[in-house]
Design a protein around this motif. Sequence first.
Motif, PDB file in Angstrom:
ATOM      1  N   LEU A  81       0.826  -1.200   0.000  1.00  0.00           N
ATOM      2  CA  LEU A  81       0.000   0.000   0.000  1.00  0.00           C
ATOM      3  C   LEU A  81       0.858   1.247   0.000  1.00  0.00           C
ATOM      4  CD1 LEU A  81      -2.867  -0.893   2.502  1.00  0.00           C
ATOM      5  CD2 LEU A  81      -3.070  -0.559   0.046  1.00  0.00           C
ATOM      6  N   MET A  82       0.618   2.083  -1.006  1.00  0.00           N
ATOM      7  CA  MET A  82       1.256   3.399  -1.057  1.00  0.00           C
ATOM      8  C   MET A  82       0.224   4.498  -0.783  1.00  0.00           C
ATOM      9  SD  MET A  82       4.297   2.484  -1.584  1.00  0.00           S
ATOM     10  CE  MET A  82       5.242   1.110  -2.238  1.00  0.00           C
ATOM     11  N   ASN A  83      -0.923   4.371  -1.483  1.00  0.00           N
ATOM     12  CA  ASN A  83      -2.027   5.317  -1.281  1.00  0.00           C
ATOM     13  C   ASN A  83      -3.273   4.518  -0.957  1.00  0.00           C
ATOM     14  OD1 ASN A  83      -0.618   7.838  -2.118  1.00  0.00           O
ATOM     15  ND2 ASN A  83      -0.439   6.719  -4.038  1.00  0.00           N
ATOM     16  N   GLU A  84      -3.391   4.106   0.302  1.00  0.00           N
ATOM     17  CA  GLU A  84      -4.467   3.209   0.663  1.00  0.00           C
ATOM     18  C   GLU A  84      -5.798   3.927   0.766  1.00  0.00           C
ATOM     19  OE1 GLU A  84      -2.352   4.363   4.490  1.00  0.00           O
ATOM     20  OE2 GLU A  84      -1.813   3.728   2.467  1.00  0.00           O
ATOM     21  N   VAL A  85      -6.881   3.173   0.587  1.00  0.00           N
ATOM     22  CA  VAL A  85      -8.240   3.668   0.726  1.00  0.00           C
ATOM     23  C   VAL A  85      -8.939   2.805   1.756  1.00  0.00           C
ATOM     24  CG1 VAL A  85     -10.420   4.110  -0.445  1.00  0.00           C
ATOM     25  CG2 VAL A  85      -8.266   4.419  -1.678  1.00  0.00           C
ATOM     26  N   GLY A  86      -9.485   3.425   2.759  1.00  0.00           N
ATOM     27  CA  GLY A  86     -10.145   2.673   3.819  1.00  0.00           C
ATOM     28  C   GLY A  86      -9.440   2.903   5.140  1.00  0.00           C
ATOM     29  N   GLY A  87      -9.842   2.194   6.149  1.00  0.00           N
ATOM     30  CA  GLY A  87      -9.232   2.365   7.454  1.00  0.00           C
ATOM     31  C   GLY A  87      -9.300   1.077   8.240  1.00  0.00           C
ATOM     32  N   GLY A  88      -8.615   1.073   9.400  1.00  0.00           N
ATOM     33  CA  GLY A  88      -8.606  -0.124  10.225  1.00  0.00           C
ATOM     34  C   GLY A  88      -7.860  -1.241   9.540  1.00  0.00           C
ATOM     35  N   HIS A  89      -8.344  -2.478   9.699  1.00  0.00           N
ATOM     36  CA  HIS A  89      -7.655  -3.620   9.099  1.00  0.00           C
ATOM     37  C   HIS A  89      -8.102  -3.867   7.672  1.00  0.00           C
ATOM     38  CE1 HIS A  89     -11.464  -5.409  10.244  1.00  0.00           C
ATOM     39  NE2 HIS A  89     -11.178  -6.484   9.530  1.00  0.00           N
ATOM     40  N   ILE A  90      -9.108  -3.111   7.176  1.00  0.00           N
ATOM     41  CA  ILE A  90      -9.561  -3.242   5.793  1.00  0.00           C
ATOM     42  C   ILE A  90      -9.060  -2.026   5.015  1.00  0.00           C
ATOM     43  CG2 ILE A  90     -11.559  -3.339   4.261  1.00  0.00           C
ATOM     44  CD1 ILE A  90     -11.290  -5.856   5.836  1.00  0.00           C
ATOM     45  N   GLN A  91      -8.097  -2.251   4.115  1.00  0.00           N
ATOM     46  CA  GLN A  91      -7.544  -1.180   3.302  1.00  0.00           C
ATOM     47  C   GLN A  91      -7.358  -1.681   1.877  1.00  0.00           C
ATOM     48  OE1 GLN A  91      -3.981  -0.430   5.712  1.00  0.00           O
ATOM     49  NE2 GLN A  91      -4.822   1.563   6.265  1.00  0.00           N
ATOM     50  N   PHE A  92      -7.602  -0.794   0.910  1.00  0.00           N
ATOM     51  CA  PHE A  92      -7.498  -1.170  -0.492  1.00  0.00           C
ATOM     52  C   PHE A  92      -6.508  -0.262  -1.202  1.00  0.00           C
ATOM     53  CE2 PHE A  92     -11.877  -2.257   0.810  1.00  0.00           C
ATOM     54  CZ  PHE A  92     -11.818  -3.628   0.622  1.00  0.00           C
ATOM     55  N   CYS A  93      -5.749  -0.854  -2.122  1.00  0.00           N
ATOM     56  CA  CYS A  93      -4.843  -0.054  -2.940  1.00  0.00           C
ATOM     57  C   CYS A  93      -5.671   0.774  -3.924  1.00  0.00           C
ATOM     58  CB  CYS A  93      -3.859  -0.955  -3.687  1.00  0.00           C
ATOM     59  SG  CYS A  93      -4.626  -2.039  -4.912  1.00  0.00           S
ATOM     60  N   TYR A  94      -5.018   1.699  -4.584  1.00  0.00           N
ATOM     61  CA  TYR A  94      -5.736   2.601  -5.489  1.00  0.00           C
ATOM     62  C   TYR A  94      -6.412   1.830  -6.620  1.00  0.00           C
ATOM     63  CZ  TYR A  94      -6.591   6.290  -8.901  1.00  0.00           C
ATOM     64  OH  TYR A  94      -7.187   7.137  -9.807  1.00  0.00           O
ATOM     65  N   ALA A  95      -5.696   0.832  -7.196  1.00  0.00           N
ATOM     66  CA  ALA A  95      -6.257   0.074  -8.320  1.00  0.00           C
ATOM     67  C   ALA A  95      -7.505  -0.691  -7.900  1.00  0.00           C
ATOM     68  CB  ALA A  95      -5.211  -0.875  -8.886  1.00  0.00           C
ATOM     69  N   CYS A  96      -7.464  -1.348  -6.735  1.00  0.00           N
ATOM     70  CA  CYS A  96      -8.631  -2.098  -6.269  1.00  0.00           C
ATOM     71  C   CYS A  96      -9.774  -1.159  -5.892  1.00  0.00           C
ATOM     72  CB  CYS A  96      -8.254  -2.978  -5.083  1.00  0.00           C
ATOM     73  SG  CYS A  96      -7.265  -4.423  -5.539  1.00  0.00           S
ATOM     74  N   ALA A  97      -9.434  -0.018  -5.291  1.00  0.00           N
ATOM     75  CA  ALA A  97     -10.473   0.948  -4.918  1.00  0.00           C
ATOM     76  C   ALA A  97     -11.225   1.424  -6.154  1.00  0.00           C
ATOM     77  CB  ALA A  97      -9.858   2.132  -4.177  1.00  0.00           C
ATOM     78  N   ARG A  98     -10.525   1.553  -7.272  1.00  0.00           N
ATOM     79  CA  ARG A  98     -11.159   1.984  -8.519  1.00  0.00           C
ATOM     80  C   ARG A  98     -12.146   0.943  -9.051  1.00  0.00           C
ATOM     81  NH1 ARG A  98     -11.247   6.662 -11.320  1.00  0.00           N
ATOM     82  NH2 ARG A  98     -10.810   5.568 -13.261  1.00  0.00           N
ATOM     83  N   SER A  99     -11.932  -0.318  -8.687  1.00  0.00           N
ATOM     84  CA  SER A  99     -12.806  -1.388  -9.180  1.00  0.00           C
ATOM     85  C   SER A  99     -13.998  -1.639  -8.273  1.00  0.00           C
ATOM     86  CB  SER A  99     -12.001  -2.696  -9.324  1.00  0.00           C
ATOM     87  OG  SER A  99     -11.004  -2.571 -10.291  1.00  0.00           O
ATOM     88  N   ARG A 100     -14.038  -1.022  -7.110  1.00  0.00           N
ATOM     89  CA  ARG A 100     -15.144  -1.256  -6.182  1.00  0.00           C
ATOM     90  C   ARG A 100     -16.445  -0.691  -6.757  1.00  0.00           C
ATOM     91  NH1 ARG A 100     -13.905   0.922  -0.432  1.00  0.00           N
ATOM     92  NH2 ARG A 100     -15.640  -0.476   0.099  1.00  0.00           N
ATOM     93  N   PRO A 101     -17.584  -1.296  -6.443  1.00  0.00           N
ATOM     94  CA  PRO A 101     -18.867  -0.842  -6.993  1.00  0.00           C
ATOM     95  C   PRO A 101     -19.154   0.628  -6.744  1.00  0.00           C
ATOM     96  CG  PRO A 101     -19.137  -2.955  -5.921  1.00  0.00           C
ATOM     97  CD  PRO A 101     -17.738  -2.516  -5.629  1.00  0.00           C
ATOM     98  N   SER A 102     -18.749   1.146  -5.614  1.00  0.00           N
ATOM     99  CA  SER A 102     -19.042   2.541  -5.280  1.00  0.00           C
ATOM    100  C   SER A 102     -18.205   3.527  -6.068  1.00  0.00           C
ATOM    101  CB  SER A 102     -18.801   2.789  -3.783  1.00  0.00           C
ATOM    102  OG  SER A 102     -17.465   2.463  -3.446  1.00  0.00           O
ATOM    103  N   THR A 103     -17.059   3.047  -6.654  1.00  0.00           N
ATOM    104  CA  THR A 103     -16.173   3.947  -7.384  1.00  0.00           C
ATOM    105  C   THR A 103     -16.059   3.609  -8.855  1.00  0.00           C
ATOM    106  OG1 THR A 103     -14.270   2.597  -6.794  1.00  0.00           O
ATOM    107  CG2 THR A 103     -14.784   4.451  -5.347  1.00  0.00           C
ATOM    108  N   SER A 104     -16.595   2.442  -9.283  1.00  0.00           N
ATOM    109  CA  SER A 104     -16.506   2.068 -10.702  1.00  0.00           C
ATOM    110  C   SER A 104     -17.355   3.009 -11.521  1.00  0.00           C
ATOM    111  CB  SER A 104     -17.003   0.633 -10.897  1.00  0.00           C
ATOM    112  OG  SER A 104     -16.216  -0.256 -10.156  1.00  0.00           O
ATOM    113  N   SER A 105     -16.886   3.321 -12.708  1.00  0.00           N
ATOM    114  CA  SER A 105     -17.656   4.206 -13.581  1.00  0.00           C
ATOM    115  C   SER A 105     -17.393   3.868 -15.036  1.00  0.00           C
ATOM    116  CB  SER A 105     -17.260   5.663 -13.312  1.00  0.00           C
ATOM    117  OG  SER A 105     -15.881   5.865 -13.538  1.00  0.00           O
TER     118      SER A 105
END
Length: 339
Positions: free
Chosen positions: A315-339
């Motif tokens: 993780l360089m630019n993580e998204v999320g908090g606590g023990h659940i964190q996503f990298c930028y590429a995975c965050a882009r694929s999440r339903p809430s951020t996909s476009s």
Amino acid sequence: MPGKELSDPCVDCRDVEAILTLRRRRLCKDCYIKFVSYKVFKRMENYRLNRGFAKDKPCKLLFPLSYGLSSSVLLHMLHDQLEVQRSKVHGSPGFDLHVLIIEPSTISPLNPAHDEGFELAQKSFPLCSFTKVPFHSIVALVPDIKEIMSQFAGKGFEDDPSLSDAERLNAFRSCIATSTSKADVDYILMNRLIVAFAKQMDCQAIIWGDSDISDGMSPFGLEFNFPLRDLFTAELRDYASFFPELTKLIVPDEPLPANTLTKNLSIDELMMRYVLTQGEKYPGVMLNVTRTANKLDVSQMPANLSHCTFCAAPLMNEVGGGHIQFCYACARSRPSTSS
């Protein structure tokens, strides 16, 4: 009486006519096979000689087979190495190869089951052991994948334990909004499944059939090795053409449309397109990239660096908090951020 003069002799053996050009050198069939196979032979040296592994038993390796060109050709080359290894009475224990196939029709209903390919692989490579699993076996093999899927999908997805594993996985995959995100998510899930199976089988490393450029220890605690990274797709295609069993085994990739916008391609498709188009145009550049990447020391990564909950990348630019964190590429694929 002098032998017949050759009009286009092989530049290596000088004994027979050349039939192919390999990196500006005219070679015969046997010398072509020898050159291409040696690239893989060198990349497998640590496992053949048991360097860094137990000396009294074979190193156990997992090999994912997709029936594609790269993995099928690599399996053929590795089996040749196993034949030589087993023929040596007093040689090192070497390696054992277990082949894993994720049932293609469980990944997409458009994919044929290719049962004849599974039988052909077992017949053609008898020194390997084989296992075929459905895609949804990830639900059972990766204990925390259900929580990870729920966190990744967000509020638009609710896991239902009363459903079968196949239904649970399909429900998660169906909530991913775009085709590019679906492709990236499926790629990560398949990797997680392969890693989990390798650990269950007590394998020391995974041998991958794609042309990545970085070997070494993975975030999952297993070595990843990419023996084909010094070879080009055209060279693999020529190698496969010499062996009828390979032409029967390989399921050809669908050609990538030339007019597709890059924003509509998954990360995997972008990398494949680049390698196919630019790699064969500029082989010298690609080889330099491979050599440079091979010199990078991944062990210099900070020991306390966090990893993406979904793909396990640092993780360089993580998204999320606590023990659940996503990298930028995975965050882009999440339903809430996909476009």
